[in-house]
Design a protein around this motif. Structure first.
Motif, mmCIF file in Angstrom:
data_model
loop_
_atom_site.group_PDB
_atom_site.id
_atom_site.type_symbol
_atom_site.label_atom_id
_atom_site.label_comp_id
_atom_site.label_asym_id
_atom_site.label_seq_id
_atom_site.Cartn_x
_atom_site.Cartn_y
_atom_site.Cartn_z
ATOM 1 N N LYS A 218 0.808 -1.213 0.000
ATOM 2 C CA LYS A 218 0.000 0.000 0.000
ATOM 3 C C LYS A 218 0.844 1.267 0.000
ATOM 4 O O LYS A 218 0.558 2.211 -0.713
ATOM 5 N N GLY A 219 1.893 1.324 0.797
ATOM 6 C CA GLY A 219 2.740 2.510 0.855
ATOM 7 C C GLY A 219 2.305 3.459 1.959
ATOM 8 O O GLY A 219 1.220 3.327 2.519
ATOM 9 N N PRO A 220 3.148 4.435 2.251
ATOM 10 C CA PRO A 220 2.848 5.388 3.321
ATOM 11 C C PRO A 220 1.731 6.354 2.908
ATOM 12 O O PRO A 220 1.456 6.535 1.726
ATOM 13 N N PRO A 221 1.111 6.995 3.895
ATOM 14 C CA PRO A 221 0.042 7.947 3.580
ATOM 15 C C PRO A 221 0.567 9.135 2.774
ATOM 16 O O PRO A 221 1.693 9.592 2.976
ATOM 17 N N LEU A 222 -0.269 9.615 1.866
ATOM 18 C CA LEU A 222 0.109 10.697 0.955
ATOM 19 C C LEU A 222 0.637 11.946 1.673
ATOM 20 O O LEU A 222 1.657 12.498 1.246
ATOM 21 N N PRO A 223 0.008 12.415 2.770
ATOM 22 C CA PRO A 223 0.561 13.611 3.440
ATOM 23 C C PRO A 223 1.997 13.400 3.929
ATOM 24 O O PRO A 223 2.823 14.306 3.858
ATOM 25 N N VAL B 263 4.195 11.299 2.556
ATOM 26 C CA VAL B 263 5.015 11.274 1.341
ATOM 27 C C VAL B 263 5.301 12.702 0.884
ATOM 28 O O VAL B 263 6.433 13.045 0.523
ATOM 29 N N GLU B 264 4.279 13.566 0.926
ATOM 30 C CA GLU B 264 4.461 14.965 0.525
ATOM 31 C C GLU B 264 5.463 15.677 1.427
ATOM 32 O O GLU B 264 6.345 16.398 0.962
ATOM 33 N N GLU B 265 5.340 15.470 2.744
ATOM 34 C CA GLU B 265 6.269 16.118 3.676
ATOM 35 C C GLU B 265 7.690 15.606 3.474
ATOM 36 O O GLU B 265 8.649 16.387 3.435
ATOM 37 N N LEU B 266 7.844 14.297 3.331
ATOM 38 C CA LEU B 266 9.170 13.733 3.110
ATOM 39 C C LEU B 266 9.756 14.226 1.790
ATOM 40 O O LEU B 266 10.970 14.473 1.698
ATOM 41 N N SER B 267 8.924 14.383 0.789
ATOM 42 C CA SER B 267 9.381 14.902 -0.493
ATOM 43 C C SER B 267 9.911 16.330 -0.334
ATOM 44 O O SER B 267 10.987 16.670 -0.836
ATOM 45 N N ARG B 268 9.160 17.170 0.365
ATOM 46 C CA ARG B 268 9.602 18.556 0.595
ATOM 47 C C ARG B 268 10.904 18.595 1.396
ATOM 48 O O ARG B 268 11.812 19.358 1.085
ATOM 49 N N LEU B 269 10.978 17.776 2.437
ATOM 50 C CA LEU B 269 12.179 17.753 3.271
ATOM 51 C C LEU B 269 13.387 17.223 2.498
ATOM 52 O O LEU B 269 14.495 17.745 2.631
ATOM 53 N N GLY B 270 13.181 16.189 1.706
ATOM 54 C CA GLY B 270 14.274 15.640 0.892
ATOM 55 C C GLY B 270 14.786 16.671 -0.098
ATOM 56 O O GLY B 270 15.993 16.827 -0.288
ATOM 57 N N TYR B 271 13.861 17.377 -0.717
ATOM 58 C CA TYR B 271 14.241 18.416 -1.680
ATOM 59 C C TYR B 271 14.975 19.556 -0.974
ATOM 60 O O TYR B 271 15.980 20.063 -1.474
ATOM 61 N N ALA B 272 14.500 19.941 0.204
ATOM 62 C CA ALA B 272 15.163 21.011 0.961
ATOM 63 C C ALA B 272 16.585 20.602 1.343
ATOM 64 O O ALA B 272 17.517 21.407 1.238
ATOM 65 N N LEU B 273 16.773 19.354 1.755
ATOM 66 C CA LEU B 273 18.114 18.873 2.091
ATOM 67 C C LEU B 273 19.007 18.868 0.863
ATOM 68 O O LEU B 273 20.165 19.299 0.916
#
Length: 144
Positions: A2-7, A9-19
Motif C-alpha cells: 500500500k505505501g505510506p500515507p500521501l501527506p 510522502v508529501e512532507e518527506l518529499s519537501r524535506l528531501g528536496y530542501a536537504l
C-alpha cells in the motif's frame, strides 16, 4: 504493498528536496573556494575514480558531449587535467588528473567532507547510524 500515507510522502518529499538544495548550495560554496564550478569539481572526482573517457563523463554528468568538451578545456587550461592518447585506440583520448589536479581534488574532497560533517553534526550518534541505514535502504546501497 500500500505505501505510506500521501501527506507523509508529501512532507518527506519537501524535506528531501530542501536537504538536497541545502547540500547543493553548500557544495557550490566549497568548490568556489578553489575557483571551480560544481560540474568542474565533479569532473575531477569522476576522473579520480577512473572515468577516463570524455563520452563516459557526459553519461555520468548527464550532459551533452559538447558541454564536457568545454569543461575539459577549462580544467586543462587551469593545469588540473590532461588528455592522453588511448594506447589501445589512438583515435580516442584518456583523461588523467595532473599532480596539481590531484592536489585540488584532494582539497575539494576534504573541504566537502568537513562541510557535510557540519550538517551531520546536528544528529546524535544513534541518529547518524539510523540515517545511514535508512539511506542505504532507500538507495539500495549496502556499503559505502
Amino acid at each position: 504493498m500500500k505505501g505510506p500515507p500521501l501527506p507523509l510522502v508529501e512532507e518527506l518529499s519537501r524535506l528531501g528536496y530542501a536537504l538536497m538544495r541545502l547540500l547543493l548550495a553548500r557544495a557550490k560554496e566549497v568548490f568556489a573556494q578553489e575557483g571551480l564550478s560544481l560540474l568542474q569539481a565533479e569532473v575531477l572526482r569522476l576522473v579520480k575514480e577512473g572515468v577516463s573517457a570524455p563520452s563516459r563523463l557526459a553519461e555520468h554528468l548527464e550532459v551533452q558531449p559538447s558541454q564536457v568538451s568545454h569543461l575539459l578545456v577549462s580544467l586543462e587550461e587551469a593545469g588540473l587535467l590532461g588528455r592522453h592518447p588511448d594506447p589501445e585506440d589512438r583515435r580516442r583520448v584518456l583523461l588523467r588528473l595532473t599532480e596539481k589536479g590531484e592536489a585540488v581534488e584532494r582539497r575539494l574532497q576534504e573541504a566537502w567532507l568537513r562541510a557535510y560533517g557540519q550538517h551531520l553534526a546536528r544528529l546524535e550518534a544513534g541518529e547518524l547510524l539510523l540515517f545511514r541505514d535508512l539511506l542505504r535502504k532507500l538507495t539500495g546501497v549496502e556499503r559505502g
